[in-house]
Design an enzyme around this catalytic site. Structure first.
Site, short mmCIF file in Angstrom:
data_model
loop_
_atom_site.label_atom_id
_atom_site.label_comp_id
_atom_site.label_asym_id
_atom_site.label_seq_id
_atom_site.Cartn_x
_atom_site.Cartn_y
_atom_site.Cartn_z
N TYR A 69 -0.99 -0.59 10.51
CA TYR A 69 -1.17 -0.93 9.10
C TYR A 69 0.04 -0.46 8.29
O TYR A 69 0.61 -1.22 7.50
CB TYR A 69 -2.45 -0.30 8.58
CG TYR A 69 -2.74 -0.59 7.13
CD1 TYR A 69 -3.25 -1.83 6.74
CD2 TYR A 69 -2.52 0.37 6.15
CE1 TYR A 69 -3.53 -2.10 5.42
CE2 TYR A 69 -2.79 0.10 4.82
CZ TYR A 69 -3.30 -1.13 4.46
OH TYR A 69 -3.55 -1.40 3.13
N SER A 102 0.84 -1.19 0.00
CA SER A 102 0.00 0.00 0.00
C SER A 102 0.88 1.24 0.00
O SER A 102 2.00 1.22 0.54
CB SER A 102 -0.89 0.02 1.25
OG SER A 102 -1.52 1.27 1.42
#
Length: 254
Positions: free
Chosen positions: A158, A145
């Site tokens: 995350y 990501s």
């Protein structure tokens, strides 16, 4: 559209991006095993692939469970005779669900994110690599990501977990290059799959367009799948150890 003919590929994690990965790899000629925590959703995608003339099998996959991860690799080998590619494409977003910051994030939430995203991807690697080395080589792909690069006031677990995947990929690339293994990461930006499109606020879209150099549209799962197909194929034979940001130019790094 036949670049993956004869190859066996596991796609670990369905959903907006993962389902499109499975469709594209099958359309390129690969035999696919698609695993997801929602086995029924994975089966729906596989039924679609088979109806279109592709070869695919669905199974339940818990990306944080070692036995489940090894089982999907064993299924691919038993069903299709070996393993040539593994795309780890799942994630836990537990800290995002509570908008937690460094100071207030519960440690059990941190542990869950790292268990699935960092530990789970390591387990995928440990399960897949020996089978691909037996075949004379193969490809490890990881979906990461842009959060690994962008400063974020929330979701620290995350972001940390995605950075950990980059480090894992580089280790695999340098250590197992002599074994015929290539390893790369695809780092998507905002990808407007069906579920996100249905729930995205106008503010999210405006924010994404504001960051992107490409102004014609936002990213789609097909953009990620196209890159994955190239990296899985012999056309990507000289690409390893890299993070490819598919984000419309929102990140421009040297």
């Amino acid at each position: 559209m036949n670049r993956l003919s004869g190859k066996v590929i596991v796609v670990a994690g369905g959903g907006g991006i993962g389902s499109e990965l499975a469709r594209r790899y099958a359309a390129e000629g690969a035999s696919i095993v698609l695993g997801d925590i929602d086995a029924a959703a994975a089966q729906t995608v596989v039924d679609e692939i088979v109806a279109a003339g592709g070869i695919a099998t669905a199974t339940e996959l818990d990306g944080g469970d070692e036995a489940s991860i090894y089982a999907i690799v064993d299924l691919a080998c038993a069903t299709y005779g070996g393993l040539d590619g593994f795309h780890a494409n799942y994630a836990s977003f537990a800290d995002g669900a509570i908008a937690a910051s460094v100071l207030d994030m519960p440690m059990d939430v941190y542990d869950e994110v790292m268990r699935v995203n960092a530990r789970g991807h390591l387990l995928c690697t440990r399960a897949a690599l020996p089978k691909m080395i037996e075949r004379g080589g193969g490809v490890m792909l990881y979906t990461s990501s842009g959060s690994a690069y962008v400063p974020m006031p929330i979701r620290p677990a995350y972001a940390m977990s995605k950075s950990a995947i980059h480090a894992l990929m580089r280790t695999v690339a340098i250590k197992h290059g002599p074994d015929g293994i290539r390893a790369n990461v695809i780092a998507p930006g905002i990808i407007m799959h069906e579920k996100l499109e249905a729930n995205a606020s106008p503010g999210l879209k405006e924010w994404a367009f504001g960051r992107n150099a490409v102004k014609a549209r936002l990213g789609r799962p097909a953009d990620i799948a196209a890159t994955g197909a190239m990296l899985m194929s012999d056309e990507g034979a000289y690409i390893t150890g890299q993070v490819l940001s598919i984000d419309g130019g929102s990140s421009m790094r040297q």
